[in-house]
Structures are given as C-alpha cells and as structure tokens.
Design an enzyme around this catalytic site. Structure first.
Site, short mmCIF file in Angstrom:
data_model
loop_
_atom_site.label_atom_id
_atom_site.label_comp_id
_atom_site.label_asym_id
_atom_site.label_seq_id
_atom_site.Cartn_x
_atom_site.Cartn_y
_atom_site.Cartn_z
N TYR A 195 0.84 -1.25 -0.05
CA TYR A 195 0.04 0.13 0.04
C TYR A 195 1.04 1.12 0.17
O TYR A 195 0.65 2.30 -0.80
CB TYR A 195 -0.79 0.16 1.28
CG TYR A 195 -2.06 -0.94 1.13
CD1 TYR A 195 -3.07 -0.62 0.11
CD2 TYR A 195 -2.40 -1.98 1.91
CE1 TYR A 195 -4.08 -1.70 -0.13
CE2 TYR A 195 -3.44 -3.00 1.65
CZ TYR A 195 -4.31 -2.67 0.58
OH TYR A 195 -5.27 -3.52 0.42
N ASP A 209 -1.13 -34.08 9.60
CA ASP A 209 -1.99 -35.00 8.93
C ASP A 209 -1.21 -36.08 7.99
O ASP A 209 -0.23 -35.86 7.58
CB ASP A 209 -3.11 -34.03 7.94
CG ASP A 209 -3.91 -33.38 8.98
OD1 ASP A 209 -3.99 -33.84 10.27
OD2 ASP A 209 -4.49 -32.21 8.48
N GLU A 216 0.98 -30.05 13.44
CA GLU A 216 0.33 -28.83 12.28
C GLU A 216 -0.88 -28.33 12.66
O GLU A 216 -1.24 -26.97 12.34
CB GLU A 216 -0.17 -30.03 11.12
CG GLU A 216 -0.94 -29.27 10.03
CD GLU A 216 -1.19 -30.30 8.88
OE1 GLU A 216 -2.01 -29.73 7.94
OE2 GLU A 216 -0.89 -31.41 9.04
#
Length: 364
Positions: A99, A249, A197
């Site tokens: 920005y 996972d 995780e």
C-alpha cells in the site's frame, strides 16, 4: 540476537545493490539483476548443510525491456524505502509495503499486487544475502505458539522480559515473535520438540498434559509454518541440541509441511541453512496407520493424487521410506487427519499413538 550491527549490514548491502545499478548505467551497460531460478528443477542437495538449496540456474531482471525496466525501477524505490526505514529504526509489514507504494511519486514504481511486492522483497533477500527480518519487514502475525518447559528472554520495544513457556502463559502458549533471533534461551527441561500441524491437535496435547508428562515443547505450526516458526525450531535444535519431530495429517500437503521444516521450501531455498532443520523426523499420520488403526478417512481428490505423484519426483522425498508410504497411499486412495485418532478415544494420541511411535524412533 538481532543487533544494530545486523541493521547496519542490511543497510550497507542495500546501498551496495543500488550502487551496482548506478555503476552499470555509468559503464554503458543495461542495468540488470541476476536471481536464482526458483523452480523444483533448480534445487540441489547440499551435502555439507544437509538441506536443499538453489542450483546454478539463474533468471535475469533486465532493463532491456519495458517489463524488466519496471521491475528494476520498483526495486530501486523499494531499496530507498528500506534504507530509510532502517535509518529511522522503524518496521513495516509486507502488506503495508504494497500500500505504501501507492504514495510513491512515480506510478510506474507502484506495485500491482502484494504478490509482486512480496516477490521483490524475496529477490532483494537473495541478491543482498540479508533476510527480510533484517530489513525490518514482517508478515502479518502467524499466531504460531510454543508450550513447554522453556524459559526465555525476549527483546521488545518496551525492553527485555523473561517468560517461562508453561508457567507464565495461558492455555494459548507463548506467541512466537516475527524475528526469533531477538530471543535468548535461558533454561529448559525439554527432552524433545514436537511440531504440530493443527490447532485442534495442539490443544488436545496441551489439555492432556503431554508437554508436562514428557518434558516436550509443543510448537504449533498453524499449517504451513511461517519463517519465524521454522527459524525458532532450528535454533532449538542447533543451540539446545534437542531432537525435533513433526506431527501432521496424513496427506500430501502435510508431507510438504514436514518437508519445509526439515529441508526447506522451494520458495525460500536461499534461506534453507537459516530455516531448515534436516535432522527433524516425521511422526505424522502414515498411510500404514490408516490400515493398522482402521482410521476414518477421506478419498484422495485428483489434486491429492497429482501432489503425491509429484512428491515421488521431489528431491526432498527421495528415500525408501517416503517412496513406500506414498505408493501405499496411492494404492489405498485414502487420506486421514491427525484428529482421526480420536476415533479410538480422546486420550489415544497421548497415551498410545505418540508414545509408541516416539519410542520406536528412539525419541522416548
């Protein structure tokens, strides 16, 4: 520790880079900047550091085209901004840089997207051999945390503070700062570091007292780990000689999370020696666990299959173990979350699964 000397070095390297552009102009050369090609085909295993780094192939940012000239113009404006920021002892986020460019006096120097400004900062890291943290650039807060028997000293704008990452924090743990090199490790009773995780599993481990029972430092990765998370994990291993294990996972995307902790990511291969912990070991859900524990599963999507097949060719996964597990998963056509272990009870993961896996690995 991040010091005034680090700031001065960063400023010096940035000014030198700008001076190179000037010297190229003065010599009648087309200004350019050479960057390692950031692709899977251009990462090589460094035998000395045991991590994956960029190879010899490069791409050139050159002013011999309008598009290339714009990139170098944006680099020059960004360098000026970063040097001023360091002189003023200020900092900014990657989002703010995007920005801020809208206020620059040359519209051609303004960024079209945050991805563009992020990539430029990465380019400047590579060519200057200085990290963005030393530019005083930071991402949005990742929210990653530590919980365990670690006492540390943190440098803040309000001065130093000492924190115990069990006794002095709530259930949420100690939030990892953007630049973990501002931390000093004071004392610990940690036997190993467990990188987790998901937030749900991290909360299960803490609620069940896994960190206290096994003198474990639980690091919440929050999915794909931020650089600060990988950096503090490496420091814990290197400076405190602690074993590191990664609990994820059982799907191809989670294997890449492990890969980024252990070997580095393709995107940040220029920082692998700074961020990666090659001794980290995988203790996540394995395809063989799906069979052994009859875990609830989801079918592999086409994108999962493509990712697994890609990992068979990924140099970070070129071991007998990973080949066997990935091929098994492709045969099973299934994936499982770490929280699927709850199908055997809320305490199964802390009473049985992790203790057995970690004992087999020699961590416990």
């Amino acid at each position: 520790m991040s010091t005034k000397q680090d700031d001065e070095l960063a400023q010096e390297r940035l000014v030198e880079l700008a001076a190179e552009f000037y010297d190229q102009f003065a010599a009648g050369e087309v200004p350019h900047m050479d960057i390692p090609t950031r692709t899977k085909s251009n990462i090589v295993f460094d035998e000395e550091s045991k991590v994956w780094v960029y190879g010899d192939r490069t791409s050139t940012r050159s002013a011999n085209s309008v598009r290339g000239a714009r990139k170098l113009l944006k680099a020059a404006y960004a360098i000026e901004f970063l040097v001023n920021q360091l002189e003023e002892s200020r900092s900014s986020t990657l989002r703010e840089l995007y920005y801020l460019s809208e206020s620059w006096d040359n519209e051609e120097a303004q960024f079209n997207s945050q991805d563009e400004s992020n990539q430029l900062i990465e380019d400047l890291e590579i060519v200057s051999k200085v990290t963005r943290e030393d530019f005083h650039m930071r991402p949005e807060e990742s929210g990653a945390t530590l919980m365990g028997p670690l006492e540390l000293r943190e440098q803040t704008r309000r001065g130093e503070r000492e924190i115990h990452c069990q006794k002095d924090v709530g259930e949420g743990g100690y939030q990892i700062p953007n630049n973990p090199d501002t931390i000093d490790f004071l004392d610990h009773d940690i036997d190993f570091v467990l990188c987790v995780e998901t937030g749900g599993m991290r909360d299960r481990l803490v609620e069940n007292g896994f960190d206290e029972e096994y003198n474990c430092l639980v690091v919440h990765l929050k999915g794909q780990p931020a650089r600060a998370t990988r950096r503090i994990t490496k420091r814990l291993h290197d400076e405190l000689s602690l074993p590191v294990v990664v609990f994820t996972d059982g799907d191809p995307w989670s294997y890449r999370i492990y890969g980024s902790v252990a070997y580095g990511s393709i995107k940040s291969a220029h920082l692998s020696e700074y961020l990666a912990t090659p001794e980290a070991r995988f203790v996540g859900i394995q395809p063989e666990d799906i069979v052994e524990y009859d875990l609830p599963t989801d079918p592999l999507a086409d994108s999962d299959v493509n990712a697994l097949e890609s990992e068979l060719e990924d140099p970070r996964f070129q071991t007998d173990y990973w080949t066997e597990q990935i091929e098994l998963q492709l045969d099973l056509e299934k994936k499982a979350e770490q929280q699927a272990l709850a199908s055997r009870g809320l305490d199964f993961v802390t009473d049985t699964y992790l203790p057995e896996r970690l004992s087999t690995m020699g961590v416990l």
